[in-house]
Design an enzyme around this catalytic site. Structure first.
Site, PDB file in Angstrom:
ATOM      1  CD  GLU A  64     -10.440 -47.388  21.132  1.00 47.02           C
ATOM      2  OE1 GLU A  64     -10.039 -46.275  20.721  1.00 47.02           O
ATOM      3  OE2 GLU A  64     -11.542 -47.547  21.664  1.00 47.02           O
ATOM      4  CG  HIS A 111     -10.203 -43.911  17.158  1.00 50.57           C
ATOM      5  ND1 HIS A 111     -10.903 -42.849  16.667  1.00 50.57           N
ATOM      6  CD2 HIS A 111     -11.041 -44.519  18.043  1.00 50.57           C
ATOM      7  CE1 HIS A 111     -12.096 -42.802  17.235  1.00 50.57           C
ATOM      8  NE2 HIS A 111     -12.221 -43.816  18.072  1.00 50.57           N
ATOM      9  CG  HIS A 121     -14.526 -48.020  18.045  1.00 49.94           C
ATOM     10  ND1 HIS A 121     -15.685 -47.337  17.741  1.00 49.94           N
ATOM     11  CD2 HIS A 121     -13.714 -47.129  18.664  1.00 49.94           C
ATOM     12  CE1 HIS A 121     -15.576 -46.082  18.160  1.00 49.94           C
ATOM     13  NE2 HIS A 121     -14.384 -45.923  18.708  1.00 49.94           N
ATOM     14  CG  ASP A 128     -14.696 -41.954  19.625  1.00 46.24           C
ATOM     15  OD1 ASP A 128     -13.627 -41.995  20.262  1.00 46.24           O
ATOM     16  OD2 ASP A 128     -15.183 -42.925  19.018  1.00 46.24           O
TER      17      ASP A 128
HETATM   18 ZN   LIG Z   1     -13.588 -44.288  19.460  1.00 50.19          ZN
END
Ligand SMILES: [Zn+2]
Length: 134
Positions: A26, A80, A82, A93
């Site tokens: 990530e 961010h 995935h 999250d």
């Molecule tokens: Zn996430």
């Protein structure tokens, strides 16, 4: 609460490149600007170095916050990725959303990256429109 974030194509590409380079991990970073308009993309190292979660490197994050403040900008968003989905905010999250900012999530969808914006507050998730300037 934010309903939209406005980004330039260059900023979009900068995030995309960063996210793509970190696969299978990530990736994460910050979006600084004013009102709804992003002025700067700040790349931050994922200290967790994990394909399933991110933890911003605390030193880099602190430096970024200082920079944002000294440039008279606000923290508008956190992005961010995935790399293995989902395209929406994960349970983690939602549980870990600590700042009142937009959350931009990049997910790998079949053969391309998809980005969506979310506002997470008190466990509730609403969509934030991402507007990309030509
Ligand atoms: Zn996430």
């Amino acid at each position: 609460m934010k309903r939209q974030l406005i980004l330039s194509k260059t900023q979009w590409q900068e995030m995309l490149d960063h996210v793509h380079r970190q696969v299978p991990l990530e990736a994460c970073g910050l979006l600084a600007g004013k009102n709804d308009r992003v002025e700067n993309v700040i790349l931050v190292r994922n200290q967790a170095q994990s394909p399933a979660r991110f933890v911003m490197d605390p030193y880099e994050q602190l430096q970024a916050f200082d920079w944002i403040e000294s440039n008279g900008l606000d923290l508008l968003g956190i992005f961010h990725s995935h790399p293995a989905g989902p395209e929406t905010a994960s349970v983690t999250d939602i549980a870990e959303a600590a700042y009142e900012v937009a959350h931009l999530i990049w997910s790998w969808d079949q053969n391309r990256w998809l980005a969506r914006g979310f506002w997470i507050e008190n466990g509730r998730v609403t969509e934030v429109t991402l507007q990309i300037l030509e």
